[in-house]
Write an enzyme that holds these catalytic residues in place. Structure first.
Site, PDB file in Angstrom:
ATOM      1  N   LYS A  25      11.697   8.224   3.530  1.00  0.00           N
ATOM      2  CA  LYS A  25      11.410   8.424   4.960  1.00  0.00           C
ATOM      3  C   LYS A  25      12.716   8.565   5.741  1.00  0.00           C
ATOM      4  O   LYS A  25      12.835   9.394   6.638  1.00  0.00           O
ATOM      5  CB  LYS A  25      10.616   7.234   5.515  1.00  0.00           C
TER       6      LYS A  25
ATOM      7  N   ASP B 151       4.160   3.913  11.240  1.00  0.00           N
ATOM      8  CA  ASP B 151       4.036   5.324  10.889  1.00  0.00           C
ATOM      9  C   ASP B 151       2.633   5.669  10.404  1.00  0.00           C
ATOM     10  O   ASP B 151       2.108   6.743  10.712  1.00  0.00           O
ATOM     11  CB  ASP B 151       5.066   5.598   9.784  1.00  0.00           C
ATOM     12  N   ASP B 152       2.021   4.779   9.639  1.00  0.00           N
ATOM     13  CA  ASP B 152       0.720   5.078   9.038  1.00  0.00           C
ATOM     14  C   ASP B 152      -0.399   5.063  10.080  1.00  0.00           C
ATOM     15  O   ASP B 152      -1.333   5.843   9.999  1.00  0.00           O
ATOM     16  CB  ASP B 152       0.426   4.073   7.914  1.00  0.00           C
TER      17      ASP B 152
ATOM     18  N   ASN C 176       1.061  15.858   7.698  1.00  0.00           N
ATOM     19  CA  ASN C 176       1.799  14.674   7.240  1.00  0.00           C
ATOM     20  C   ASN C 176       2.647  14.148   8.387  1.00  0.00           C
ATOM     21  O   ASN C 176       3.261  14.939   9.124  1.00  0.00           O
ATOM     22  CB  ASN C 176       2.688  15.045   6.040  1.00  0.00           C
TER      23      ASN C 176
ATOM     24  N   ASN D 250      -2.432  10.678   0.122  1.00  0.00           N
ATOM     25  CA  ASN D 250      -1.263  11.009  -0.703  1.00  0.00           C
ATOM     26  C   ASN D 250      -1.189  10.086  -1.906  1.00  0.00           C
ATOM     27  O   ASN D 250      -1.722   8.984  -1.855  1.00  0.00           O
ATOM     28  CB  ASN D 250       0.021  10.823   0.131  1.00  0.00           C
TER      29      ASN D 250
ATOM     30  N   GLU E  71       6.148   0.659   7.352  1.00  0.00           N
ATOM     31  CA  GLU E  71       5.652   1.717   6.471  1.00  0.00           C
ATOM     32  C   GLU E  71       4.919   1.126   5.267  1.00  0.00           C
ATOM     33  O   GLU E  71       5.444   0.233   4.580  1.00  0.00           O
ATOM     34  CB  GLU E  71       6.849   2.557   5.977  1.00  0.00           C
TER      35      GLU E  71
ATOM     36  N   ARG F 284       0.879  -1.188   0.000  1.00  0.00           N
ATOM     37  CA  ARG F 284       0.000   0.000   0.000  1.00  0.00           C
ATOM     38  C   ARG F 284       0.905   1.222   0.000  1.00  0.00           C
ATOM     39  O   ARG F 284       1.120   1.845   1.020  1.00  0.00           O
ATOM     40  CB  ARG F 284      -0.908  -0.052   1.237  1.00  0.00           C
TER      41      ARG F 284
HETATM   42  N1  LIG Z   1      -1.046  12.467   5.605  1.00  0.00           N
HETATM   43  C1  LIG Z   1      -0.398  11.475   6.138  1.00  0.00           C
HETATM   44  O1  LIG Z   1       0.547  11.657   6.928  1.00  0.00           O
HETATM   45  C2  LIG Z   1      -0.791  10.071   5.806  1.00  0.00           C
HETATM   46  C3  LIG Z   1      -1.649   9.803   4.795  1.00  0.00           C
HETATM   47  N2  LIG Z   1      -2.014   8.523   4.519  1.00  0.00           N
HETATM   48  C4  LIG Z   1      -2.849   8.311   3.358  1.00  0.00           C
HETATM   49  O2  LIG Z   1      -4.094   7.780   3.734  1.00  0.00           O
HETATM   50  C5  LIG Z   1      -4.597   6.961   2.702  1.00  0.00           C
HETATM   51  C6  LIG Z   1      -5.113   5.676   3.307  1.00  0.00           C
HETATM   52  O3  LIG Z   1      -4.060   4.976   3.937  1.00  0.00           O
HETATM   53  P1  LIG Z   1      -4.393   3.752   4.914  1.00  0.00           P
HETATM   54  O4  LIG Z   1      -5.351   4.153   5.942  1.00  0.00           O
HETATM   55  O5  LIG Z   1      -3.118   3.183   5.323  1.00  0.00           O
HETATM   56  O6  LIG Z   1      -5.100   2.751   3.872  1.00  0.00           O
HETATM   57  P2  LIG Z   1      -6.066   1.564   4.165  1.00  0.00           P
HETATM   58  O7  LIG Z   1      -6.079   0.747   2.942  1.00  0.00           O
HETATM   59  O8  LIG Z   1      -5.733   0.929   5.465  1.00  0.00           O
HETATM   60  O9  LIG Z   1      -7.500   2.269   4.344  1.00  0.00           O
HETATM   61  C7  LIG Z   1      -8.211   2.860   3.312  1.00  0.00           C
HETATM   62  C8  LIG Z   1      -9.655   3.007   3.763  1.00  0.00           C
HETATM   63  O10 LIG Z   1     -10.346   3.783   2.799  1.00  0.00           O
HETATM   64  C9  LIG Z   1     -11.546   3.120   2.461  1.00  0.00           C
HETATM   65  N3  LIG Z   1     -11.938   3.469   1.102  1.00  0.00           N
HETATM   66  C10 LIG Z   1     -11.365   3.114  -0.068  1.00  0.00           C
HETATM   67  N4  LIG Z   1     -12.036   3.642  -1.095  1.00  0.00           N
HETATM   68  C11 LIG Z   1     -13.066   4.319  -0.574  1.00  0.00           C
HETATM   69  C12 LIG Z   1     -14.143   5.066  -1.122  1.00  0.00           C
HETATM   70  N5  LIG Z   1     -14.269   5.236  -2.444  1.00  0.00           N
HETATM   71  N6  LIG Z   1     -15.027   5.633  -0.276  1.00  0.00           N
HETATM   72  C13 LIG Z   1     -14.913   5.464   1.050  1.00  0.00           C
HETATM   73  N7  LIG Z   1     -13.916   4.777   1.631  1.00  0.00           N
HETATM   74  C14 LIG Z   1     -13.014   4.214   0.825  1.00  0.00           C
HETATM   75  C15 LIG Z   1     -11.251   1.654   2.615  1.00  0.00           C
HETATM   76  O11 LIG Z   1     -12.469   0.960   2.746  1.00  0.00           O
HETATM   77  P3  LIG Z   1     -12.584  -0.631   2.937  1.00  0.00           P
HETATM   78  O12 LIG Z   1     -12.046  -0.863   4.313  1.00  0.00           O
HETATM   79  O13 LIG Z   1     -14.036  -0.875   2.830  1.00  0.00           O
HETATM   80  O14 LIG Z   1     -11.749  -1.241   1.873  1.00  0.00           O
HETATM   81  C16 LIG Z   1     -10.405   1.688   3.883  1.00  0.00           C
HETATM   82  O15 LIG Z   1     -11.224   1.703   5.014  1.00  0.00           O
HETATM   83  C17 LIG Z   1      -3.463   6.785   1.684  1.00  0.00           C
HETATM   84  O16 LIG Z   1      -3.713   7.591   0.573  1.00  0.00           O
HETATM   85  C18 LIG Z   1      -2.243   7.313   2.405  1.00  0.00           C
HETATM   86  O17 LIG Z   1      -1.355   7.968   1.532  1.00  0.00           O
HETATM   87  C19 LIG Z   1      -1.584   7.457   5.252  1.00  0.00           C
HETATM   88  C20 LIG Z   1      -0.706   7.670   6.277  1.00  0.00           C
HETATM   89  C21 LIG Z   1      -0.204   8.991   6.591  1.00  0.00           C
HETATM   90  C1  LIG Z   2       2.602   9.925   4.522  1.00  0.00           C
HETATM   91  C2  LIG Z   2       2.446   8.486   4.551  1.00  0.00           C
HETATM   92  O1  LIG Z   2       3.051   7.803   5.371  1.00  0.00           O
HETATM   93  C3  LIG Z   2       1.555   7.847   3.615  1.00  0.00           C
HETATM   94  O2  LIG Z   2       0.877   8.527   2.851  1.00  0.00           O
HETATM   95  O3  LIG Z   2       1.511   6.612   3.626  1.00  0.00           O
HETATM   96 MG   LIG Z   3       3.083   5.761   4.852  1.00  0.00          MG
END
Ligand SMILES: NC(=O)C1=CN([C@@H]2O[C@H](COP(=O)(O)OP(=O)(O)OC[C@H]3O[C@@H](n4cnc5c(N)ncnc54)[C@H](OP(=O)(O)O)[C@@H]3O)[C@@H](O)[C@H]2O)C=CC1
Ligand SMILES: CC(=O)C(=O)O
Ligand SMILES: [Mg+2]
Length: 496
Positions: free
Chosen positions: A115, A210-211, A396, A352, A187, A97
């Site tokens: 990172k 981190d996430d 972030n 992101n 990560e 991911r």
């Molecule tokens: N700003 C920052 O510092 C960070 C940003 N992020 C960003 O967050 C995003 C998600 O990361 P992460 O949480 O690890 O990913 P995950 O895959 O763990 O979670 C994604 C979630 O989004 C849901 N989802 C997917 N598509 C849709 C949609 N169309 N409508 C509603 N919900 C939806 C999924 O649903 P379902 O469970 O039903 O599949 C799931 O619950 C990434 O883009 C990542 O870059 C992550 C970490 C840090």
């Molecule tokens: C920023 C980060 O860790 C992510 O988007 O996954």
């Molecule tokens: Mg990350």
């Protein structure tokens, strides 16, 4: 900088920076530290996302250690191949991911490399103490499997026992080779592995996701600062998330814990102010049996709702947070609904890279008539609206993990504790100055990040000492000064 400015295309700037890192590491860090706001988007999000997508065709040399299924039974030997012995931080991915770009397999290596360069530039961890690792268990990305330049194993991902055994051998070998004080940062693992890895190794190793954890800490800090503009305490607010995975549930849980701490209510009670929507709609009790374990605490009593805009209208959140990995999901209707419910709606589009951001800064400000308090995961430039200039924040985890890691290293911590995440949030929020607030900022500028990291490190270390998890004794008297004194600086001697 003059050389870099010759390039118009961000990916070319990225490649030039990677060449510089390889050929003149000190200059790379000097440049990155002195021009952090300009170069962060080059070595980190959004450009690092594109670099990972094209990693095979821009590949020059391995910048980290690749450990594949073929090395099963020999991981310790592979680790010993790395030329540096005194490793303090490992950032490891299996590439499933990568940001919001999905499964990029082995090409995810750009992430641990990026990172760790921030660990050094923003947190002052010595470059030689940083080790980027990508675990290659295959990829389910059909396009990559057919790509002649793909650098990894051409097979579908290993799962189940095969996967668990490789990871277990890796974790054991790391501890054997580097001791128990090496920090292992997970990560961009997919959530079906991320939560389990954290729970499994959280009691035996110094691990940090981190996430889940870093993101939670940075968002909580932004919310604490945002309360200055909107008023009230955390418990006075209602939160709605789009996305209920690592980032979404990680943030939600830390908010609930902080709320519970502040108001003395049980965390289960605090969770009731927080709602999440996943790809199937609002997470509600009637879905409980089919929900993954990390979503279960958020299944509140309510009728099912499938559309986000309807959830906004019914739940009436004051804070809307995007962690879905899907771009443009905060539509005009969604933002307008937030703006009609709130004088100052808090809207965080955290996904992101920029292409996956739930909305742009311009959309958030214009559709809310300039009333939104907005932050995003990837940077957006200034926005002019109604003759006013808005400065979007960048929520972030890069604000947190470098200082957080430094705090663990300097105290010799042997475990990560949730209280340390809260300590990091509080330290970051406390670094937003009156002048920053007057400019509408909820995060301090990255230009001050090394000072900010020193404060985060000091607060995290103080918590480690308080919890009895620190091993570097006695505790230094002035932890901020001590943190600063531990930081690597790419200084140039004057021979004049
Ligand atoms: N700003 C920052 O510092 C960070 C940003 N992020 C960003 O967050 C995003 C998600 O990361 P992460 O949480 O690890 O990913 P995950 O895959 O763990 O979670 C994604 C979630 O989004 C849901 N989802 C997917 N598509 C849709 C949609 N169309 N409508 C509603 N919900 C939806 C999924 O649903 P379902 O469970 O039903 O599949 C799931 O619950 C990434 O883009 C990542 O870059 C992550 C970490 C840090
Ligand atoms: C920023 C980060 O860790 C992510 O988007 O996954
Ligand atoms: Mg990350």
């Amino acid at each position: 900088m003059h050389n870099l400015w010759q390039y118009q295309v961000p990916l070319q700037k990225y490649m030039a920076m990677m060449d510089l890192q390889e050929t003149n590491e000190r200059l790379f860090y000097k440049l990155l530290i002195d021009n952090v706001e300009e170069l962060l988007p080059v070595v980190y999000t959004p450009t690092v996302g594109e670099a990972c997508q094209k990693y095979g065709s821009i590949f020059r040399r391995p910048q980290g250690l690749f450990i594949s299924l073929k090395e099963k039974g020999k991981i310790l030997e592979v680790l010993k191949n790395w030329p540096q012995r005194r490793i303090q931080v490992i950032v490891v991915t299996d590439g499933e991911r990568i940001l919001g770009l999905g499964d990029l397999g082995c090409q995810g290596m750009g992430i641990p490399v990026g990172k760790l360069s921030l660990y050094t530039a923003l947190g002052g961890v010595r470059p030689s103490a940083c080790l980027p690792i990508t675990i290659d268990v295959g990829t389910n990305n059909e396009k990559l499997l057919k790509d002649e330049f793909y650098i990894g194993l051409r097979r579908r991902r290993a799962t189940g026992e095969e996967y668990d055994e490789l990871l277990d051998e890796f974790m054991t070998a790391v501890k054997q080779n580097y001791g128990e004080k090496v920090l292992i940062q997970f990560e961009d693992f997919a959530n079906h592995n991320a939560f389990e890895l954290l729970a499994k190794y959280g009691t035996t190793h110094l691990v940090f996701n981190d996430d889940i954890q870093g993101t939670a800490s940075v968002v909580l800090a932004g919310l604490i600062a945002a309360l200055k503009f909107v008023g009230g305490t955390l418990a006075d607010h209602k939160f709605l998330f789009l996305g209920a995975g690592e980032a979404g549930t990680g943030i939600a849980e830390l908010i609930a814990r902080e709320m519970s701490k502040q108001t003395n209510v049980p965390v289960e009670e605090a969770r009731k102010n927080i709602w999440l929507v996943d790809s199937k709609g609002l997470i509600v009790n009637s879905r409980k049996d089919s929900l993954q374990h990390f979503k279960q605490p958020w299944a509140h009593e309510h009728n099912p709702i499938t559309e986000l805009v309807d959830a906004v209208k019914v739940i009436k959140p004051t804070v809307l947070i995007g962690t879905s990995g899907v771009g443009r999901t905060f539509t005009k209707d969604v933002i307008k609904a937030m703006a009609s419910l709130n004088e100052k709606p808090i809207i965080f589009a955290l996904s992101n890279p920029t292409s996956q951001s739930e909305c742009t800064a311009e959309e958030a400000y214009t559709w809310s008539q300039g009333r939104a308090i907005f932050a995003s995961g990837s940077p957006f430039g200034l926005v002019e609206y109604n003759r006013k200039t808005f400065v979007p924040g960048q929520a972030n985890n890069a604000y947190i993990f470098p200082g957080f890691g430094l705090g663990l290293i300097m105290s010799g911590a042997i475990r990560v504790h949730d209280e340390m995440l809260l300590a990091a949030s509080e330290a970051l929020a406390s670094q937003v100055t009156e002048e920053n607030f007057n400019r509408g900022l909820i995060y301090p500028p990255f230009t001050n990040i090394r000072k900010i990291s020193a404060h985060i490190a000091a607060n995290v270390a103080a918590k480690a000492y308080e919890l009895g998890l620190a091993t570097h004794l006695p505790q230094p008297r002035d932890l901020v000064k001590y943190a600063e004194s531990c930081m690597y600086s790419p200084t140039y001697r004057s021979y004049r």
